[in-house]
Design an enzyme around this catalytic site. Structure first.
Site, PDB file in Angstrom:
ATOM      1  N   PHE A  46       0.808  -1.226   0.000  1.00 45.04           N
ATOM      2  CA  PHE A  46       0.000   0.000   0.000  1.00 45.04           C
ATOM      3  C   PHE A  46       0.838   1.271   0.000  1.00 45.04           C
ATOM      4  CE2 PHE A  46      -0.105  -1.833   4.329  1.00 45.04           C
ATOM      5  CZ  PHE A  46       0.594  -0.857   5.038  1.00 45.04           C
ATOM      6  N   GLY A  49       1.303   3.612  -3.236  1.00 46.31           N
ATOM      7  CA  GLY A  49       0.362   4.651  -3.637  1.00 46.31           C
ATOM      8  C   GLY A  49      -0.112   5.533  -2.502  1.00 46.31           C
ATOM      9  N   HIS A  50       0.339   5.276  -1.278  1.00 44.97           N
ATOM     10  CA  HIS A  50      -0.196   6.022  -0.118  1.00 44.97           C
ATOM     11  C   HIS A  50       0.903   6.364   0.867  1.00 44.97           C
ATOM     12  CE1 HIS A  50      -2.845   6.848   3.388  1.00 44.97           C
ATOM     13  NE2 HIS A  50      -3.756   7.087   2.471  1.00 44.97           N
ATOM     14  N   PHE A  51       1.635   7.255   0.770  1.00 45.46           N
ATOM     15  CA  PHE A  51       1.934   8.131  -0.361  1.00 45.46           C
ATOM     16  C   PHE A  51       3.397   7.913  -0.699  1.00 45.46           C
ATOM     17  CE2 PHE A  51      -1.179  10.183   2.423  1.00 45.46           C
ATOM     18  CZ  PHE A  51      -2.256  10.262   1.586  1.00 45.46           C
ATOM     19  N   VAL A  56       2.359   6.632   4.523  1.00 47.16           N
ATOM     20  CA  VAL A  56       1.491   6.585   5.695  1.00 47.16           C
ATOM     21  C   VAL A  56       0.566   5.379   5.532  1.00 47.16           C
ATOM     22  CG1 VAL A  56      -0.338   7.780   6.958  1.00 47.16           C
ATOM     23  CG2 VAL A  56       1.546   9.103   5.969  1.00 47.16           C
TER      24      VAL A  56
END
Length: 147
Positions: A46, A49-51, A56
């Site tokens: 994850f 893409g986050h971030f 985070v």
């Protein structure tokens, strides 16, 4: 009582990348509580893409980790046996709060406490913490279903 990853896999249906509990360090069936953790690494899918520039852990995944800990508590309270075809579905979250971000390198400590059960609907008070500081909390509702 403690649960390692093999015990956890025997109770929860989630698998990579959605299995978000690495270990259970204590199950207290007298107090109806459970404590475990998720090691948050820079390699988590994850974070792509986050971030990318400021990774985070998504809040929804923190809630999911707390819900998985709650499900594990429910299964241990209900004495799930191998071959039992029941599963806990996430049914809701109330009083959700996020107090600080969870980032790579953190150990997200998970705590869940049984509140009540009625007709297969279970409620748990849950907290996530990092380094002894509460980073998230919620009242999680799970529905036990036979699959």
């Amino acid at each position: 009582m403690k649960l390692d990853i093999e015990d956890i896999r025997g109770l929860l249906p989630q698998r990579y990348p959605m299995l978000l509990v690495d270990r259970i360090v204590n199950v207290d069936l007298d107090a109806n509580t459970i404590d475990g953790y998720k090691n948050v690494t820079a390699n988590e899918e994850f974070f792509n893409g986050h971030f990318p520039e400021h990774p985070v852990m998504p809040g929804v995944l923190i809630i999911e980790a707390m819900a998985q800990a709650a499900g594990l508590l429910g299964f241990t309270m209900g004495k799930k046996q191998p071959g039992d075809n029941s599963v806990y579905y996430f049914a809701g979250a109330d009083q959700v709060r996020f107090r600080q971000p969870v980032v790579p390198g953190d150990r997200l400590d998970l705590h869940a406490e049984f509140i009540a059960e009625k007709r297969g609907i279970w409620k748990f008070s849950c907290q996530g913490s990092v380094d002894g500081k509460i980073v998230s909390s919620a009242v999680i509702t799970c529905a036990k279903k036979e699959i």
